[in-house]
Each structure stands twice: as C-alpha cells, then as structure tokens.
Design a protein around this motif. Structure first.
Motif, PDB file in Angstrom:
ATOM      1  N   ARG A   1       0.869  -1.179   0.000  1.00 43.65           N
ATOM      2  CA  ARG A   1       0.000   0.000   0.000  1.00 43.65           C
ATOM      3  C   ARG A   1       0.894   1.212   0.000  1.00 43.65           C
ATOM      4  NH1 ARG A   1      -5.765  -0.596   0.582  1.00 43.65           N
ATOM      5  NH2 ARG A   1      -6.323  -2.644   1.407  1.00 43.65           N
TER       6      ARG A   1
ATOM      7  N   TYR B   1      -5.991   0.049  -4.592  1.00 43.81           N
ATOM      8  CA  TYR B   1      -6.578  -1.274  -4.707  1.00 43.81           C
ATOM      9  C   TYR B   1      -7.999  -1.205  -5.257  1.00 43.81           C
ATOM     10  CZ  TYR B   1      -8.696  -5.708  -3.619  1.00 43.81           C
ATOM     11  OH  TYR B   1      -9.364  -6.901  -3.745  1.00 43.81           O
TER      12      TYR B   1
ATOM     13  N   THR C   1     -11.000  -4.361  -6.421  1.00 36.44           N
ATOM     14  CA  THR C   1     -11.191  -5.804  -6.571  1.00 36.44           C
ATOM     15  C   THR C   1     -10.974  -6.221  -8.019  1.00 36.44           C
ATOM     16  OG1 THR C   1     -12.983  -5.463  -4.997  1.00 36.44           O
ATOM     17  CG2 THR C   1     -12.758  -7.666  -5.906  1.00 36.44           C
TER      18      THR C   1
ATOM     19  N   MET D   1      -7.309  -6.912   2.014  1.00 37.82           N
ATOM     20  CA  MET D   1      -7.100  -7.002   0.576  1.00 37.82           C
ATOM     21  C   MET D   1      -7.139  -8.453   0.107  1.00 37.82           C
ATOM     22  SD  MET D   1      -3.892  -5.577  -1.698  1.00 37.82           S
ATOM     23  CE  MET D   1      -3.932  -3.858  -1.160  1.00 37.82           C
TER      24      MET D   1
ATOM     25  N   ARG E   1     -15.420  -1.244 -12.192  1.00 36.27           N
ATOM     26  CA  ARG E   1     -16.708  -0.619 -11.851  1.00 36.27           C
ATOM     27  C   ARG E   1     -16.774  -0.188 -10.395  1.00 36.27           C
ATOM     28  NH1 ARG E   1     -19.774  -5.664 -14.213  1.00 36.27           N
ATOM     29  NH2 ARG E   1     -17.833  -6.504 -13.359  1.00 36.27           N
ATOM     30  N   ALA E   2     -16.239  -1.030  -9.498  1.00 34.44           N
ATOM     31  CA  ALA E   2     -16.210  -0.655  -8.075  1.00 34.44           C
ATOM     32  C   ALA E   2     -14.866   0.038  -7.820  1.00 34.44           C
ATOM     33  CB  ALA E   2     -16.371  -1.879  -7.197  1.00 34.44           C
ATOM     34  N   VAL E   3     -14.914   1.361  -7.680  1.00 37.62           N
ATOM     35  CA  VAL E   3     -13.706   2.176  -7.637  1.00 37.62           C
ATOM     36  C   VAL E   3     -13.467   2.703  -6.225  1.00 37.62           C
ATOM     37  CG1 VAL E   3     -12.584   4.222  -8.612  1.00 37.62           C
ATOM     38  CG2 VAL E   3     -14.208   2.907  -9.991  1.00 37.62           C
ATOM     39  N   VAL E   4     -12.219   2.587  -5.754  1.00 36.62           N
ATOM     40  CA  VAL E   4     -11.876   3.174  -4.452  1.00 36.62           C
ATOM     41  C   VAL E   4     -11.724   4.677  -4.645  1.00 36.62           C
ATOM     42  CG1 VAL E   4     -10.161   3.272  -2.597  1.00 36.62           C
ATOM     43  CG2 VAL E   4     -10.787   1.071  -3.605  1.00 36.62           C
ATOM     44  N   LYS E   5     -12.608   5.442  -3.982  1.00 37.44           N
ATOM     45  CA  LYS E   5     -12.610   6.891  -4.142  1.00 37.44           C
ATOM     46  C   LYS E   5     -11.639   7.549  -3.183  1.00 37.44           C
ATOM     47  CE  LYS E   5     -15.740   7.499  -7.289  1.00 37.44           C
ATOM     48  NZ  LYS E   5     -15.410   8.163  -8.540  1.00 37.44           N
ATOM     49  N   GLU E   6     -11.444   6.887  -2.061  1.00 35.98           N
ATOM     50  CA  GLU E   6     -10.683   7.528  -0.997  1.00 35.98           C
ATOM     51  C   GLU E   6     -10.236   6.456  -0.007  1.00 35.98           C
ATOM     52  OE1 GLU E   6     -11.689  10.723   2.497  1.00 35.98           O
ATOM     53  OE2 GLU E   6     -13.178  10.415   0.930  1.00 35.98           O
ATOM     54  N   VAL E   7      -9.025   6.637   0.533  1.00 31.13           N
ATOM     55  CA  VAL E   7      -8.588   5.769   1.623  1.00 31.13           C
ATOM     56  C   VAL E   7      -8.427   6.657   2.845  1.00 31.13           C
ATOM     57  CG1 VAL E   7      -6.812   4.192   2.473  1.00 31.13           C
ATOM     58  CG2 VAL E   7      -7.394   4.202   0.047  1.00 31.13           C
ATOM     59  N   GLN E   8      -9.194   6.344   3.890  1.00 32.18           N
ATOM     60  CA  GLN E   8      -9.124   7.161   5.100  1.00 32.18           C
ATOM     61  C   GLN E   8      -8.258   6.459   6.135  1.00 32.18           C
ATOM     62  OE1 GLN E   8     -13.355   7.450   5.945  1.00 32.18           O
ATOM     63  NE2 GLN E   8     -13.616   9.145   4.487  1.00 32.18           N
ATOM     64  N   GLN E   9      -7.196   7.138   6.549  1.00 31.61           N
ATOM     65  CA  GLN E   9      -6.301   6.586   7.566  1.00 31.61           C
ATOM     66  C   GLN E   9      -6.901   6.886   8.922  1.00 31.61           C
ATOM     67  OE1 GLN E   9      -3.825   6.508   5.012  1.00 31.61           O
ATOM     68  NE2 GLN E   9      -3.081   4.563   5.818  1.00 31.61           N
ATOM     69  N   SER E  10      -7.014   5.868   9.781  1.00 26.08           N
ATOM     70  CA  SER E  10      -7.625   6.170  11.072  1.00 26.08           C
ATOM     71  C   SER E  10      -6.644   6.861  12.015  1.00 26.08           C
ATOM     72  CB  SER E  10      -8.235   4.933  11.722  1.00 26.08           C
ATOM     73  OG  SER E  10      -7.339   3.868  11.697  1.00 26.08           O
ATOM     74  N   LYS E  11      -5.463   6.326  12.170  1.00 20.18           N
ATOM     75  CA  LYS E  11      -4.507   6.951  13.080  1.00 20.18           C
ATOM     76  C   LYS E  11      -3.121   6.902  12.475  1.00 20.18           C
ATOM     77  CE  LYS E  11      -7.043   4.216  15.346  1.00 20.18           C
ATOM     78  NZ  LYS E  11      -7.141   2.868  15.760  1.00 20.18           N
TER      79      LYS E  11
ATOM     80  N   SER F   1     -10.050   2.991   6.490  1.00 24.77           N
ATOM     81  CA  SER F   1     -11.150   2.458   5.699  1.00 24.77           C
ATOM     82  C   SER F   1     -11.056   2.963   4.261  1.00 24.77           C
ATOM     83  CB  SER F   1     -12.495   2.837   6.325  1.00 24.77           C
ATOM     84  OG  SER F   1     -12.636   4.236   6.331  1.00 24.77           O
TER      85      SER F   1
ATOM     86  N   VAL G   1     -13.298   4.110   0.867  1.00 24.20           N
ATOM     87  CA  VAL G   1     -14.608   4.523   0.382  1.00 24.20           C
ATOM     88  C   VAL G   1     -14.691   4.033  -1.062  1.00 24.20           C
ATOM     89  CG1 VAL G   1     -16.188   6.444   0.044  1.00 24.20           C
ATOM     90  CG2 VAL G   1     -14.412   6.589   1.807  1.00 24.20           C
TER      91      VAL G   1
ATOM     92  N   GLN H   1     -17.014   3.195  -4.557  1.00 16.02           N
ATOM     93  CA  GLN H   1     -18.258   3.485  -5.259  1.00 16.02           C
ATOM     94  C   GLN H   1     -18.424   2.527  -6.438  1.00 16.02           C
ATOM     95  OE1 GLN H   1     -18.921   7.214  -7.618  1.00 16.02           O
ATOM     96  NE2 GLN H   1     -20.301   7.650  -5.909  1.00 16.02           N
TER      97      GLN H   1
END
Ligand code: FAD
Ligand code: AMP
Lengths: 322, 250
Positions: free
Chosen positions: A12, A73, A75, A101, A185-195, B164, B166, B168
């Motif tokens: 990643r 990433y 699928t 993953m 078709r299923a696109v990762v728009k954003e990866v949010q890091q928690s900490k 996480s 997101v 679509q």
C-alpha cells in the motif's frame, strides 16, 4: 499442472506489508517441497522498485504488474492483474494473506479461474505432491483439515502465523506484465487513515487488550503506555467497544479482528468464548484479572491474579528498566 | 428495485462443539441453529434499502437442509418478502461449490443489489459473496460498514488495516456485510405472523464440484497448562522474567 508457487505480495502506498514477506517465505518453502521456483507478484503503480526487496526475502522470480489504474486497490483491477500473472507463470499453487485485501481479492480470482481457495489458513503441509491445510472453524472451537483436489490450489494465510524470512542478499529476474482493457466498476474513491503511527492490530507481534475490568475509557492511559513500551498494538473486548470506550477497529474476537501475535495481554477481560475466538492461537498469553476463576486463565500461559490498576503500572515500570 | 440476500443456517456461536463419529462434521445433538450473525446485517440492509427505494422486493436465498426453514422464516419475519430454499443435506460444501449453486439460483432473478454476510459463523470462509459476484460478472464491495445509494450508484465504506476505503460502484452489485453496517431489527409479533404466510419456494439445483475435500474436523490442540505467576503487583518481576527467559517473547 503448473510448477512453482506464486505469492501475492501486498503493498500500500508503494510500501510492502510485512505479510508480503510472510507469503514470500511460505512460497519458498512450498516451492522447495513441490518443485519449481518461488515466484512473487506485486501489483500497483510505480512498484517495480519493490522487486529487490522481495528477492532479498527469497523470491526467485518477481512479476510486476505496474500501471496507473492500479495505483489504489480495486477488486476488479487487482483480480485482473493477479489473473494474468497466474496465467503467465502457471504455478502449482498460489498463496496470499488473509488481510482485508487478500480476503477480497482471493475469492474473486479463485472463482474466475475455477480454482479452489482455502482461506485464513494456519498450517500447510505437502503430502505426496498434494497440499493439505488446516484452518480454524466454528470460532476457533474446531480445526478443519482440507485436502485440495483442484488443479489450482490457492491459500490465504492468517497474518503473523507464518514467519517472514530475514532479509539477505538475493537477486531475482523481474518480469513486467500489463493488463489490457481494464474495466473497473467498483472504484476506491478515498482511503481514510484512522490513526498515524499505530501498530496495526492484525499484523502486530505484541497485542495489549483491555476489557470491562478497566472501568472506563479514562483508564486507557496506562494501557496505551504499556503498549508503547512493548511496541504493541491495542486491542479491546466487545464489552468496551459496545460501551463506546474504544473503537470497533480494536475489537478482538468472533465479531472483531482475529489476531495471532507472539504475545497477547488480556487485561480485565473475562475470556468469554467469543473473545477467545479472536486470540486463542496467540503464542504466549498473559492474563491480568482479579477473578481467579475467570475463563481467561484457562488459555493463559501466565496469569497474575489481582487488580490491574496496581499491576499494569508496575509492569510498565519493570519493562522500562529493560 | 429487487434485492437478494443469501443466508446460511449455522450453529449458535455459543454452542459447545462436539465432533461427530465420522470425524468430519459436528454432532448436531442439542445444538441450536441460527441464521449466521453477519447474515442478519445483510437482511436488515436489504430491507432498509427497499424501504429507502420506496418499493421493491427482498428475496432470501438459502442453501441448506429442510430444517433451515426456521432460519428462513426468521428473515421473513424481519421483513423480507419471499424466499428460495435450495434443499441440501450435505454436511460440508466448499465455498466454490456453494457459490456456483447460489449464483445459478440468483442469475434468473436479475436483482439490483445482492447481500451476503462477510463470513458464515461455521467455517468462516469469507468467500461466498465475492465468488458469487465474480461468477455473475458483477462488481462487489466486501465487508462494508456503511452503504448509500444515489442515482443508481452505491457508495460504501469498508474497513481495512489502519483505516477504511470509500468505494463506489454501479449497480447491480454484490455487498458483504460487516458488523457496524446497521442494527438488525428483532422480528415483531406482527412480522412473525406475517412470515407464516410468506412464500418459500423450493428450487432444485444442479450439483457443483468442490475443489477441496474436508478430511478431518478435530478439536483444537489443548493449550499447554498455564501457570499462575502470583497475586498482585508483587508478581510482576517474576512475570517479566518468564516473558524474557522462558517464553522469550520480549
Ligand atoms: C454473537 C456474539 C459475538 C460476540 N463477539 C465478541 C467479540 O468479537 N469479542 C469479544 O470480546 N466479545 C464478544 N462477545 C461478547 C462476549 O460474550 C463477552 O460479553 C465480552 O467478551 C466480555 O467483555 P469483557 O471480558 O471485557 O467484560 P466482562 O465479561 O465483564 O469481564 C470483565 C473482567 O474484568 C475483571 N476485572 C474487573 N475489575 C478488575 C480489575 N480492577 N483488575 C483486573 N481485572 C478486573 C473481571 O474479573 C472480569 O473477568 C460476543 C457475544 C456474542 C453473543
Ligand atoms: N449455504 C448457503 N446458503 C446461503 N447463503 C450462504 C451459504 N453459504 C454461505 N452463504 C452466504 O455467504 C456468506 C459468506 O459465507 P462464507 O464464505 O462461507 O463465510 C454468508 O454469510 C452467507 O451470506
């Protein structure tokens, strides 16, 4: 029937995960037993430079699927890439990690190739050229042994169970592949890091978990300090997650994360079966609980009976002495 | 909109597991069965999406023994409209075979959204939903904790290590439910009564090959007998010594 073993190395943001080395090590071992080479595929954008690191961990051949559409990433994108790698090298077996993953990628590729995937595996044996695996089932209350009959066995392994080889000098030829006509078709728009710099729970070699015995979220300071001293990840029981003291991402157990570290601390956790489901394959378990009859002591390697509020600060002090 | 939810009948997760005489299955005597817990999140989400869409139909699909009608009725009582029961008495069926059979049953229904649990509480393969998506040629988002549908597109959050994603997707698509997606409703008495009249259609299926043979089911090896190091803070130095010198983990 192919030859050699192909491992999928997860990266990643251009960085290989520790699990990538675990599967590289396993591919090396299995290739030794089944015959052929230990091959590793890495997928992404601008990831060719990672090949050297994989070679240093035992890869005898590195396949790189490198294109801008694979930057993050997805699928479908990664499945298409892993598929062409498998089709190209025709391995006798494929190994991945049972990470977020790997759990998403493995089944898609298995279905598309009509292969057979055994997931979350904790033991792999080669028996007369056939692969046999063990995996925990019924929330860890039983172990299933499966023998592959499929022409293409695929295995996803539980993180931290298989040892990552230490880096050494090693070089491997690199082969580059590209996927034509990628349709995602299923696109990762954003990866949010928690900490920021916290150790990831499922990959940690030490986990410090707290339960309801800690009385309230305001008492997590000492738990965090203990984790800090040990370089450990934080875990929690469901009771404290449900109470809103800790985030769900820290929950260990049947409805949380499954962890298998070298060292697991259960502090103020009773050890109900659903919690044990998430941590009972840990190598060494330490229980700190004031109730001598708490079920956690039955699985603990070492127990201290008593008040966590006295024991944990003392433990931090002793560990700091080094 | 048409919604399909796949549910599996599994032993209650609190049940003690006893291995049957064949050494390959569990002894069902005295075991209470339930719809797999993650499947309840899936059923709830399908019902909520139907409610939001304003109309539509939620169809429950279950591959399992005759007794699974109990679990199917529970999902109907929550609010699903009808069910398809693929009767199967095998004690073990691998994920590839299960997915092939389910995909064939779902294909003709042409749903807009298909929901699964992220993993079944028995063998915990965490595979069937994603495999069905692949077999149907549909996109999928697995282990979702939120889902919004707008203008024919679905957006979901899925948990990954340390954060996480997101994601679509266009519809139709497959989703697998993680805990946190919603709070499954308890069936109300009215729902339970209504469920008795909802149709459960029994559909025959063609068997599908397995790629793995289950050769043994056994209880996990007992952990080595642990030791009580002591009581209270005074036991800490001894514990640290054991961790350093005996277990060699720090
Ligand atoms: C379907 C289902 C799924 C579940 N999934 C999970 C899961 O994924 N993970 C999970 O953890 N649970 C899960 N549970 C819940 C599980 O059954 C337990 O309720 C939960 O694990 C209890 O959390 P706990 O040990 O923190 O709390 P408790 O059971 O309340 O235990 C608290 C412990 O702290 C000790 N204690 C109290 N004061 C002190 C002190 N001062 N010092 C030291 N010790 C002290 C007590 O002796 C006690 O043993 C699930 C339950 C169900 C039904
Ligand atoms: N026999 C089955 N019948 C219906 N749905 C199933 C069956 N097996 C698995 N599923 C669905 O697939 C999900 C994942 O199952 P698994 O891959 O076995 O962990 C479950 O939560 C169900 O939603």
């Amino acid at each position: 029937m192919g030859s050699g073993v192909l491992a999928f190395a997860e990266q990643r943001n251009g960085e290989l995960k520790k699990t990538a080395f675990e599967v590289t090590g396993l591919a090396k071992r299995l290739a030794g037993e089944l015959g052929g080479e230990a091959m590793v595929v890495v997928i992404g954008s601008g990831v060719e430079g990672l090949a050297g690191e994989l070679a240093s961990r035992g890869a005898q051949k590195v396949i790189v699927v490198d294109q801008p559409e694979l930057e993050s990433y997805s699928t479908e994108g990664y499945a298409a890439a892993l598929k062409i790698a498998i089709e190209k090298v025709d391995p006798a077996a494929v190994v991945l990690s049972a990470t977020a993953m790997g759990k998403d990628l493995g089944p898609r590729v298995a279905a598309e190739l009509k292969a057979s995937l055994a997931s979350d595996v904790t033991d792999v044996q080669v028996d007369g050229g056939t692969l046999t695996v063990k995996r925990p089932v019924y929330s860890g209350k039983a172990i299933a042994t499966l023998k592959f009959t499929s022409a293409l066995p695929m295995i996803s392994v539980r993180p931290t169970v298989f040892t990552a080889p230490e880096p050494s000098s090693g070089e491997a030829p690199v082969e580059k592949l590209t996927v034509a006509d990628l349709s995602i078709r299923a696109v990762v728009k954003e990866v949010q890091q928690s900490k920021g710099d916290q150790v990831e729970l499922t990959e940690a070699s030490v986990v410090v978990s707290g339960g309801r015995g800690l009385k309230g979220p305001e008492h997590w300071g000492m738990i965090e300090e203990l984790a800090d001293v040990l370089g450990a990840a934080l875990g929690a029981s469901r009771a404290v997650v449900d109470a809103g003291w800790r985030p769900h991402s820290e929950q260990v157990g049947q409805t949380g994360k499954i962890v298998s570290p070298k060292l697991y601390f259960a502090i103020g956790i009773s050890g109900m079966i659903q919690h044990l489901a998430g941590m009972s394959t840990s190598e060494t378990i330490v229980a700190i609980n004031k109730d001598a009859d708490a079920p956690i002591h039955k699985v603990a390697t070492y127990s201290i009976i008593g008040d966590a509020f006295e024991i944990v600060p003392r433990l931090i002090e002793e560990l700091k002495k080094g | 909109m048409k919604f399909v939810v796949c549910i599996k009948r599994v032993p209650n997760t609190e049940t003690r597991i006893k291995i049957a005489a064949d050494g390959k299955s569990i002894d069902p005597t005295g075991v209470q069965f339930i719809p797999s817990p993650y499947d309840e999140f899936a059923v709830e989400e399908a019902i909520r999406q139907k409610e939001k869409a304003g109309d539509g139909e939620v169809i429950v699909v279950c591959l399992g023994p005759a007794e699974a009608t109990g679990e199917i009725r529970k999902c109907l009582a929550m609010g699903a409209d009808k069910a398809i029961h693929l009767k199967d008495d095998s004690t073990y069926r691998d994920p590839a075979s299960t997915a092939t059979i389910l995909a064939a049953a779902i294909q003709g229904l042409s749903p807009d959204m298909i929901f699964f649990g992220k993993s079944a509480a028995d063998h915990a393969n965490s595979q069937v939903g994603v495999q069905v998506a692949a077999l149907l040629g549909l996109p999928s988002i697995s282990e979702i904790v939120s889902l919004e549908v707008e203008a024919g597109k679905a957006t979901a959050h899925r948990e990954i290590e340390g954060g996480s994603e997101v994601v679509q997707t266009s519809l139709p698509a497959v989703f697998t439910a993680q805990k946190g997606l919603n709070e499954p409703r308890l069936p109300a008495l009215k729902g339970i009564m209504a469920a008795k009249k909802k149709p459960i259609e029994e559909v025959a299926f063609e068997d599908a090959p397995q790629g793995c043979e289950l050769v043994q089911l056994e209880l996990p090896p007992a952990r080595a007998e642990g030791k009580v190091v002591g009581e209270g803070a005074d036991a800490v130095p001894a514990l640290v010594k054991l961790l350093r010198e005996e277990a060699k983990v720090i």
